[in-house]
Design an enzyme around this catalytic site. Structure first.
Site, short mmCIF file in Angstrom:
data_model
loop_
_atom_site.label_atom_id
_atom_site.label_comp_id
_atom_site.label_asym_id
_atom_site.label_seq_id
_atom_site.Cartn_x
_atom_site.Cartn_y
_atom_site.Cartn_z
N HIS A 175 43.92 87.54 80.64
CA HIS A 175 42.48 87.27 80.62
C HIS A 175 41.80 88.55 80.15
O HIS A 175 41.91 89.59 80.80
CB HIS A 175 42.02 86.90 82.03
CG HIS A 175 40.55 86.79 82.24
ND1 HIS A 175 39.92 85.57 82.37
CD2 HIS A 175 39.58 87.73 82.37
CE1 HIS A 175 38.62 85.78 82.58
NE2 HIS A 175 38.39 87.08 82.58
N HIS B 128 28.44 85.03 85.36
CA HIS B 128 28.03 86.43 85.49
C HIS B 128 26.89 86.77 84.54
O HIS B 128 26.04 87.59 84.84
CB HIS B 128 29.21 87.36 85.21
CG HIS B 128 30.23 87.42 86.29
ND1 HIS B 128 29.97 87.91 87.55
CD2 HIS B 128 31.54 87.04 86.30
CE1 HIS B 128 31.07 87.85 88.29
NE2 HIS B 128 32.03 87.33 87.56
N HIS C 108 38.46 90.94 78.48
CA HIS C 108 37.02 91.17 78.30
C HIS C 108 36.84 92.01 77.04
O HIS C 108 37.75 92.73 76.62
CB HIS C 108 36.40 91.82 79.53
CG HIS C 108 36.11 90.84 80.61
ND1 HIS C 108 34.89 90.23 80.77
CD2 HIS C 108 36.90 90.30 81.57
CE1 HIS C 108 34.93 89.38 81.79
NE2 HIS C 108 36.15 89.40 82.29
N ARG D 25 32.65 79.49 84.70
CA ARG D 25 32.90 80.34 85.85
C ARG D 25 32.60 81.80 85.51
O ARG D 25 31.63 82.37 85.99
CB ARG D 25 34.35 80.16 86.34
CG ARG D 25 34.61 80.71 87.75
CD ARG D 25 34.89 82.18 87.79
NE ARG D 25 36.04 82.58 87.00
CZ ARG D 25 36.34 83.83 86.73
NH1 ARG D 25 35.57 84.83 87.18
NH2 ARG D 25 37.41 84.14 85.98
N ASP D 26 33.35 82.40 84.60
CA ASP D 26 33.08 83.78 84.21
C ASP D 26 31.72 83.88 83.52
O ASP D 26 31.00 84.88 83.65
CB ASP D 26 34.18 84.31 83.29
CG ASP D 26 34.43 85.80 83.46
OD1 ASP D 26 33.49 86.51 83.86
OD2 ASP D 26 35.56 86.25 83.22
N SER E 182 39.80 93.21 83.60
CA SER E 182 38.47 92.96 84.15
C SER E 182 37.41 93.92 83.63
O SER E 182 36.22 93.62 83.69
CB SER E 182 38.52 93.04 85.67
OG SER E 182 39.56 92.26 86.19
#
Length: 335
Positions: A193, A15, A195, A11-12, A166
């Site tokens: 979550h 990108h 990054h 899913r991520d 994010s």
């Protein structure tokens, strides 16, 4: 102590490849993650259920095709999806996802807009599905606001609340403070979550776990938006070394990550100049590719675009502003 892992590689990670993972990619990785014992495998368009569009980016295959393929391969792992009200409607998107056998629904909003998730969370709980609330771009709100918004999601029926870094902008101390406050205020599990824009995804995720988070995310080889996500195989090794249980067999996860690199992670994520500026300015990591493409097309410096996005405090879902800023910079450059 058991830490539950959710893996959004499918899913991520979308990108990183302009949402072009194929059905074959989804089947191969879902099968490998299932064999490794990954608890939750998240599948879909990078921006979630119902988000495929010309503005955001068209998926190579439909939501239905992706979910069907993953469902057939996930015999023990649970199938998860990310959805943002506005992109995903209950009748067009959520009901079909339930029928296709999705197990875990993560209902997301900007960090100060939890009210927008109420209808979707309450509907899904009425359908007796597992539902998590997600607060995106969480660095943009003070911890008092995050607690207020998380409590709203809990009151709607969310069975966990996850905060997303994010933009990859947190320092470990900030994660410790925020997760600690959330754990103290909520009666449901708290998740994180990360990054990796500033190279701190592993450190921040470990900080979250040690502050009380019981649900964390990671992707194979860190495959994800911008500089990528927490690298899952490294995270598992670190958590096991620290004495935490994940239920994931490390050798199997290493094999799944090797497969992902061989099949679709053609460029390993790392902190490029744009990713570093994205982290410093607090701009959504998923903007890296469109900023790079539009900047190249109009001959402007992508770093200037990121600085302007940060100055305007642009959030995920405002992709139309990228072109506006690029055109403005190009006009000034030619003046």
């Amino acid at each position: 102590m058991r830490i539950r892992i959710s893996d959004p590689t499918l899913r991520d990670g979308q990108h990183a490849v302009a949402h072009q993972l194929s059905e074959r990619h989804i089947r191969l990785y879902a099968r490998a993650a299932n064999a490794a014992g990954v608890p939750i495998v998240e599948v879909g368009h990078g921006n979630g259920l119902g988000a495929s569009s010309l503005l955001i980016g068209k998926s190579r295959v439909s939501d239905r095709c992706m979910l069907l393929a993953a469902r057939e391969e996930l015999t023990s792992s649970r199938l998860g999806i990310h959805l943002i009200p506005g992109f995903a409607t209950i009748e067009r998107d959520v009901r079909p996802a339930i029928e296709l056998g999705v197990d875990v629904f993560r209902v997301a909003s900007h960090c100060s807009e939890a009210d927008l998730t109420r209808r979707h969370i309450e509907f899904l709980r009425g359908e007796e599905k597992e539902v998590h609330g997600v607060l995106m771009m969480s660095h943009m709100a003070p911890v008092t606001v995050l607690v207020e918004e998380a409590l709203k999601m809990q009151s709607y029926g969310a069975q966990a609340v996850i905060i997303m870094d994010s933009a990859g902008s947190y320092m470990p101390r900030e994660v410790t403070d925020r997760i600690g406050e959330l754990c103290g205020a909520l009666s449901v599990p708290v998740g994180f979550h990360a990054h990796n824009n500033l190279g701190l995804a592993i450190a921040n995720t470990v900080a979250a776990v040690e502050a009380g988070a019981r649900l964390v995310d990671g992707t194979a080889r860190g495959f994800g938006a911008g500089a990528g996500n927490t690298q899952l195989e490294v995270l598992i090794a670190v958590l096991h070394k620290l004495g935490y249980e994940t239920g994931i067999e490390l050798t199997g996860m290493l094999a799944a990550s090797d497969l992902a690199e061989r099949e679709f992670v053609h460029t390993l994520p790392f902190s490029k100049s744009m990713s570093i500026i994205s982290g410093l300015t607090g701009v959504f990591s998923g903007y890296a590719k469109p900023v790079e493409q539009m900047s190249r097309e109009y001959g402007v410096d992508p770093l200037e675009v990121f600085y302007e996005l940060g100055r305007r405090r642009v959030i995920a879902g405002q992709e139309d502003l990228i072109l506006e800023i690029v055109l403005d910079l190009a006009k000034r450059k030619g003046a």
